[in-house]
Write a protein that holds these residues in place. Structure first.
Motif, PDB file in Angstrom:
ATOM      1  N   VAL A  63       1.511   2.462   7.412  1.00 56.14           N
ATOM      2  CA  VAL A  63       1.552   1.706   6.147  1.00 56.14           C
ATOM      3  C   VAL A  63       1.544   2.661   4.962  1.00 56.14           C
ATOM      4  CG1 VAL A  63       0.287   0.108   4.662  1.00 56.14           C
ATOM      5  CG2 VAL A  63       0.497  -0.389   7.105  1.00 56.14           C
ATOM      6  N   ASN A  64       0.667   3.679   5.019  1.00 62.94           N
ATOM      7  CA  ASN A  64       0.600   4.626   3.899  1.00 62.94           C
ATOM      8  C   ASN A  64       1.904   5.387   3.717  1.00 62.94           C
ATOM      9  OD1 ASN A  64      -1.919   4.184   2.690  1.00 62.94           O
ATOM     10  ND2 ASN A  64      -2.974   5.338   4.300  1.00 62.94           N
ATOM     11  N   ASP A  65       2.558   5.744   4.815  1.00 58.85           N
ATOM     12  CA  ASP A  65       3.843   6.441   4.717  1.00 58.85           C
ATOM     13  C   ASP A  65       4.896   5.550   4.058  1.00 58.85           C
ATOM     14  OD1 ASP A  65       2.786   8.662   5.883  1.00 58.85           O
ATOM     15  OD2 ASP A  65       3.684   8.336   7.861  1.00 58.85           O
ATOM     16  N   GLU A  66       4.929   4.299   4.481  1.00 53.98           N
ATOM     17  CA  GLU A  66       5.927   3.387   3.893  1.00 53.98           C
ATOM     18  C   GLU A  66       5.633   3.140   2.416  1.00 53.98           C
ATOM     19  OE1 GLU A  66       8.047   0.567   5.864  1.00 53.98           O
ATOM     20  OE2 GLU A  66       6.974   0.681   7.781  1.00 53.98           O
ATOM     21  N   LEU A  67       4.354   3.059   2.101  1.00 53.11           N
ATOM     22  CA  LEU A  67       3.961   2.843   0.706  1.00 53.11           C
ATOM     23  C   LEU A  67       4.351   4.036  -0.162  1.00 53.11           C
ATOM     24  CD1 LEU A  67       2.553   0.717  -0.993  1.00 53.11           C
ATOM     25  CD2 LEU A  67       0.358   1.613  -0.198  1.00 53.11           C
ATOM     26  N   ALA A  68       4.125   5.249   0.355  1.00 56.60           N
ATOM     27  CA  ALA A  68       4.489   6.453  -0.398  1.00 56.60           C
ATOM     28  C   ALA A  68       5.995   6.490  -0.645  1.00 56.60           C
ATOM     29  CB  ALA A  68       4.035   7.701   0.363  1.00 56.60           C
ATOM     30  N   GLY A  69       6.759   6.111   0.368  1.00 57.95           N
ATOM     31  CA  GLY A  69       8.206   6.061   0.209  1.00 57.95           C
ATOM     32  C   GLY A  69       8.619   5.040  -0.846  1.00 57.95           C
TER      33      GLY A  69
END
Lengths: 300, 300
Positions: A63-69
């Motif tokens: 989730v954090n990776d997708e949010l950062a993207g």
């Protein structure tokens, strides 16, 4: 539309009133869903329930990776749904994430969240609001005490207390980084606030509350009778809390940021009426107006 | 007076420097006093030591009663030693309490405090500063990260790290009411700050720091290597901490106020020189200038 009786009047004059809750906390039998009986009893008594590591570390990381993207896209800062920090312009919240991003559309329908909400609220639900919050390190602002229901009732026209929030931590909830604080048992009392609400104040109120603010005496009463708890736990920890549970958070001077995803589930039998304050409704990305169909796991 | 070499230069240019500590943490043998060996080892490693209920509930109650009586005197708000909250005018701190009130003169000489300070600092000490702090409920402000020694060195001319503070809680230290936070191990590193100090900025800096503020990268480094701890405990709990331990506190929106008494003990062999910043020294009630005689239990 027929005028509904206002069971929880607030901001109608200069008086503060403590109104006992009329609605149940657990709607229906409470037996149909993933939350065990002891935890349901705890939720009913305290007005909230923390579940450590509801998401796995791998899920949180994803989730954090997708949010950062997503945040790397400069268009995000310009969305109506995006609220920025006064001064710095940093993104503080994004609303309606369950419509704007497929990862959050899926998370909102995850049975660990959705079925738990259905269990507590007694049947079909929809999303009244969703958002992601970023509380930066070093300069995270406090968020003063409030009952969500007070706002949703007065400004959005939510008739009854049959909604809940679930906050899923995307960073570790520590004692020191301004975690969500709740007053156990406060959900049993509606604190009617003094003052009247000016029109279209929602944009400012998301940054700094000025209306619907509970008075010191009422807060002291609630905090003295039930204390204050701040559930801590690793990223992935979820806190389910009743729409009328008094909550807030202190600021955060630590280097450790805090971010959370919020989903607000409301019973389909509790859809919004006209705002009780008589003013223009807030926009749909802050308070979904209906009629809205039930949220299901197959509709994504 | 001969110019002393500046072993801990700070605020001399725009650069940030991390300077390893030159001075010992425990001065002398560390064996002569009330603190047991394990606790001395903990203090040396972490830069602080919490002692729960160092004062008894009866003693705390007595101090609070005397303090309430003192604050009822309207002359107190007008003292030079009194710092008020911006806006409300509420009393936030009173300095030099060991000279202004007999109860604090006695407390500063209490062997549980004074002999512990002598044990850590290796012999005779005097009071560099003393104060009582009031952090109100609902609107207690944060106090940003700082090393006391950075300020005492640059602005007061304290040559070496041979001083400590003891904070005695007069209210319960809870996780939620903005307790003192410390970074374990941070006392081993001197964070030299960027910028220069304007003259006579102390009055404003007691309300809001602008100079001698550690940078984000240094704080992140210290917090990542040692974490952040917030000792909690009932009123009467004491925290001894080294003059160079990085510390601060978050704000406090809870109804529970927080007040503490601070005594800063400095070795008589570490008395103040001219401020290293070259500016006018701060007033004596903030930084006692010498020569000062040792504080003893028989001198009251």
């Amino acid at each position: 539309m027929p005028v509904l009786e206002d069971l929880y009047p607030s901001r109608i004059d200069d008086a503060v009133r403590l109104i006992p809750r009329i609605d149940p906390v657990i709607h229906g039998t409470g037996r149909n869903g993933p939350i065990v009986a002891d935890d349901m009893a705890r939720y009913e008594a305290q007005g909230f329930l923390a579940q450590s590591s509801l998401l796995t570390p791998a899920e949180v990381s994803d989730v954090n990776d997708e949010l950062a993207g997503w945040l790397a896209d400069p268009a995000v800062a310009d969305l109506d749904e995006t609220i920025t920090e006064p001064g710095s312009g940093a993104v503080r919240s994004i609303f309606r994430i369950h419509d704007l991003h497929p990862r959050f559309a899926a998370l909102a329908r995850d049975p660990r969240l959705l079925d738990a909400a259905r269990q507590i609220l007694g049947g079909d639900v929809y999303l009244h609001q969703s958002r992601v919050n970023f509380k930066p390190g070093f300069a995270g602002k406090d968020f003063y005490w409030h009952s969500d229901f007070e706002t949703w009732h007065v400004e959005d026209g939510m008739p009854r207390m049959r909604a809940l929030s679930v906050s899923v931590a995307l960073t570790d909830n520590l004692h020191v980084n301004g975690p969500l604080m709740l007053m156990p048992g406060s959900h049993r009392t509606f604190v009617a606030c003094a003052g009247r609400t000016p029109d279209n104040h929602y944009k400012a109120s998301l940054k700094r509350q000025e209306y619907g603010v509970p008075d010191h005496d009422s807060l002291r009463t609630l905090a003295t009778q039930g204390g204050i708890e701040a559930p801590i736990g690793p990223a992935g920890t979820a806190v389910f809390f009743d729409c009328n549970t008094m909550h807030g958070s202190n600021g955060n001077i630590t280097p450790f940021p805090r971010s959370n995803v919020f989903f607000v589930y409301n019973s389909v039998d509790n859809q919004l009426a006209e705002p009780y304050c008589g003013l223009t409704p807030r926009p749909g990305y802050i308070a979904r107006r209906g009629p809205v169909a039930p949220l299901g796991r197959q509709d994504a």
